[in-house]
Write a protein that holds these residues in place. Structure first.
Motif, PDB file in Angstrom:
ATOM      1  N   THR A  74      18.475  15.015  63.553  1.00  0.00           N
ATOM      2  CA  THR A  74      19.032  14.143  64.568  1.00  0.00           C
ATOM      3  C   THR A  74      18.027  13.999  65.710  1.00  0.00           C
ATOM      4  N   LYS A  75      18.357  13.194  66.690  1.00  0.00           N
ATOM      5  CA  LYS A  75      17.459  12.961  67.825  1.00  0.00           C
ATOM      6  C   LYS A  75      17.191  14.251  68.605  1.00  0.00           C
ATOM      7  N   ASP A  76      18.236  15.045  68.808  1.00  0.00           N
ATOM      8  CA  ASP A  76      18.126  16.242  69.635  1.00  0.00           C
ATOM      9  C   ASP A  76      17.842  17.525  68.865  1.00  0.00           C
ATOM     10  N   GLY A  77      18.074  17.518  67.556  1.00  0.00           N
ATOM     11  CA  GLY A  77      17.899  18.746  66.793  1.00  0.00           C
ATOM     12  C   GLY A  77      18.215  18.558  65.329  1.00  0.00           C
ATOM     13  N   TYR A  78      18.724  19.612  64.744  1.00  0.00           N
ATOM     14  CA  TYR A  78      19.085  19.598  63.333  1.00  0.00           C
ATOM     15  C   TYR A  78      20.534  20.038  63.190  1.00  0.00           C
ATOM     16  N   GLU A  79      21.223  19.434  62.248  1.00  0.00           N
ATOM     17  CA  GLU A  79      22.588  19.830  61.925  1.00  0.00           C
ATOM     18  C   GLU A  79      22.591  20.402  60.522  1.00  0.00           C
ATOM     19  N   LEU A  80      22.963  21.666  60.423  1.00  0.00           N
ATOM     20  CA  LEU A  80      23.012  22.356  59.143  1.00  0.00           C
ATOM     21  C   LEU A  80      24.469  22.485  58.736  1.00  0.00           C
TER      22      LEU A  80
END
Length: 148
Positions: free
Chosen positions: A45-51
Protein backbone atom coordinates in the motif's frame (compact mmCIF):
# COMPACT_ATOMS: atom_id res chain seq x y z
CA UNK A 1 24.20 -46.38 -3.61
CA UNK A 2 23.14 -46.43 -7.24
CA UNK A 3 19.44 -46.06 -7.87
CA UNK A 4 17.47 -46.31 -11.11
CA UNK A 5 17.06 -42.95 -12.79
CA UNK A 6 14.37 -41.66 -15.12
CA UNK A 7 15.10 -38.37 -16.87
CA UNK A 8 17.77 -37.43 -14.32
CA UNK A 9 15.60 -37.96 -11.25
CA UNK A 10 15.94 -40.73 -8.72
CA UNK A 11 13.05 -43.15 -9.20
CA UNK A 12 12.59 -43.66 -5.45
CA UNK A 13 12.84 -40.03 -4.29
CA UNK A 14 9.77 -39.19 -2.24
CA UNK A 15 7.84 -42.32 -3.23
CA UNK A 16 6.44 -42.70 0.29
CA UNK A 17 5.97 -38.99 1.02
CA UNK A 18 2.42 -38.92 -0.32
CA UNK A 19 1.42 -42.16 1.43
CA UNK A 20 2.13 -40.73 4.89
CA UNK A 21 1.32 -37.08 4.18
CA UNK A 22 -2.03 -37.11 6.04
CA UNK A 23 -1.63 -40.32 8.00
CA UNK A 24 -0.86 -38.69 11.33
CA UNK A 25 -3.42 -36.66 13.31
CA UNK A 26 -1.01 -33.73 13.87
CA UNK A 27 -0.98 -33.13 10.11
CA UNK A 28 -4.60 -32.04 10.21
CA UNK A 29 -3.35 -28.87 11.92
CA UNK A 30 -0.57 -28.49 9.36
CA UNK A 31 2.32 -28.79 11.80
CA UNK A 32 4.49 -30.61 9.30
CA UNK A 33 3.65 -28.28 6.43
CA UNK A 34 3.26 -24.74 7.77
CA UNK A 35 3.24 -22.89 4.46
CA UNK A 36 0.28 -24.96 3.30
CA UNK A 37 -1.86 -24.04 6.31
CA UNK A 38 -0.58 -20.54 7.02
CA UNK A 39 -1.47 -19.11 3.63
CA UNK A 40 -0.33 -15.51 3.45
CA UNK A 41 -1.17 -12.58 1.19
CA UNK A 42 0.98 -9.45 1.31
CA UNK A 43 -0.34 -6.24 -0.20
CA UNK A 44 1.84 -3.20 -0.94
CA UNK A 45 0.00 0.00 0.00
CA UNK A 46 1.03 3.66 -0.09
CA UNK A 47 1.94 3.76 3.61
CA UNK A 48 3.12 0.20 4.20
CA UNK A 49 2.29 -3.44 3.77
CA UNK A 50 -0.81 -5.37 4.74
CA UNK A 51 -0.20 -9.00 5.64
CA UNK A 52 -3.19 -11.33 5.77
CA UNK A 53 -2.64 -14.88 7.06
CA UNK A 54 -5.22 -17.67 7.23
CA UNK A 55 -5.16 -19.57 10.52
CA UNK A 56 -8.29 -21.76 10.51
CA UNK A 57 -9.02 -23.63 13.72
CA UNK A 58 -6.81 -21.41 15.86
CA UNK A 59 -7.94 -18.91 18.47
CA UNK A 60 -6.32 -15.58 19.30
CA UNK A 61 -4.64 -17.15 22.35
CA UNK A 62 -2.94 -19.78 20.13
CA UNK A 63 -1.14 -17.13 18.03
CA UNK A 64 1.91 -14.98 18.74
CA UNK A 65 3.84 -12.45 16.66
CA UNK A 66 7.40 -11.36 17.41
CA UNK A 67 9.72 -8.83 15.78
CA UNK A 68 13.43 -9.57 16.19
CA UNK A 69 16.41 -8.37 14.13
CA UNK A 70 14.13 -7.18 11.34
CA UNK A 71 12.26 -10.49 11.05
CA UNK A 72 8.56 -10.75 11.86
CA UNK A 73 7.82 -14.27 13.08
CA UNK A 74 4.25 -15.48 13.41
CA UNK A 75 3.72 -18.66 15.42
CA UNK A 76 0.61 -20.71 16.07
CA UNK A 77 0.48 -23.54 18.61
CA UNK A 78 -2.39 -25.92 19.26
CA UNK A 79 -3.00 -28.40 22.05
CA UNK A 80 -6.24 -30.30 21.77
CA UNK A 81 -7.57 -33.12 23.89
CA UNK A 82 -10.66 -35.08 22.87
CA UNK A 83 -12.10 -36.97 25.77
CA UNK A 84 -15.09 -39.27 25.34
CA UNK A 85 -16.41 -41.27 28.28
CA UNK A 86 -19.34 -43.55 28.78
CA UNK A 87 -21.94 -43.09 31.56
CA UNK A 88 -19.69 -44.75 34.17
CA UNK A 89 -16.73 -42.51 33.32
CA UNK A 90 -14.75 -45.19 31.49
CA UNK A 91 -12.75 -44.05 28.52
CA UNK A 92 -14.18 -44.93 25.14
CA UNK A 93 -11.59 -42.80 23.33
CA UNK A 94 -8.93 -40.33 24.37
CA UNK A 95 -6.88 -38.47 21.79
CA UNK A 96 -4.34 -35.67 22.04
CA UNK A 97 -3.04 -33.44 19.28
CA UNK A 98 -0.31 -30.90 19.76
CA UNK A 99 2.16 -29.03 17.66
CA UNK A 100 3.17 -25.66 16.37
CA UNK A 101 3.83 -23.78 13.16
CA UNK A 102 5.68 -20.59 12.38
CA UNK A 103 6.59 -18.41 9.43
CA UNK A 104 9.05 -15.54 9.26
CA UNK A 105 9.16 -12.49 6.99
CA UNK A 106 11.91 -9.91 6.71
CA UNK A 107 10.37 -6.47 7.30
CA UNK A 108 13.55 -4.44 7.88
CA UNK A 109 15.57 -3.49 10.93
CA UNK A 110 14.08 0.01 10.97
CA UNK A 111 10.54 -1.22 11.79
CA UNK A 112 9.64 -0.93 15.46
CA UNK A 113 7.35 -3.37 17.27
CA UNK A 114 4.95 -0.64 18.39
CA UNK A 115 4.44 0.48 14.75
CA UNK A 116 2.98 -2.89 13.69
CA UNK A 117 -0.78 -3.21 14.15
CA UNK A 118 -2.33 -6.68 14.40
CA UNK A 119 -5.92 -7.93 14.40
CA UNK A 120 -7.32 -11.49 14.51
CA UNK A 121 -10.85 -12.08 13.29
CA UNK A 122 -12.67 -15.19 12.08
CA UNK A 123 -9.53 -17.31 11.53
CA UNK A 124 -7.59 -14.56 9.76
CA UNK A 125 -4.64 -12.63 11.16
CA UNK A 126 -4.20 -9.16 9.64
CA UNK A 127 -1.07 -7.06 10.23
CA UNK A 128 -0.25 -3.56 9.05
CA UNK A 129 3.47 -2.94 8.72
CA UNK A 130 4.74 0.57 7.92
CA UNK A 131 7.28 1.22 5.16
CA UNK A 132 10.69 2.42 6.23
CA UNK A 133 13.34 4.53 4.54
CA UNK A 134 15.91 1.79 4.94
CA UNK A 135 18.29 1.91 2.01
CA UNK A 136 18.52 -1.32 0.08
CA UNK A 137 22.01 -2.56 -0.56
CA UNK A 138 22.74 -3.17 -4.20
CA UNK A 139 25.09 -6.12 -4.51
CA UNK A 140 28.25 -5.37 -6.46
CA UNK A 141 28.58 -7.61 -9.47
CA UNK A 142 31.92 -9.24 -9.68
CA UNK A 143 32.97 -11.16 -12.75
CA UNK A 144 35.68 -13.73 -13.21
CA UNK A 145 37.79 -13.14 -16.29
CA UNK A 146 37.84 -16.02 -18.72
CA UNK A 147 41.02 -16.54 -20.65
CA UNK A 148 41.22 -18.26 -23.96
Amino acid sequence: MLMPSIFGENLFDGWMDHAFKNAFPADRFGFGDCERYMKTDIKDTKDGYELSMELPGFSKEDISAQLKDGYLTISAAKNEVKDEKDKEGNFIRKERYSGQCSRSFYVGKEVKQEEIKAKFDNGELMLKIPKTNEAKEVPAEEYISIEG
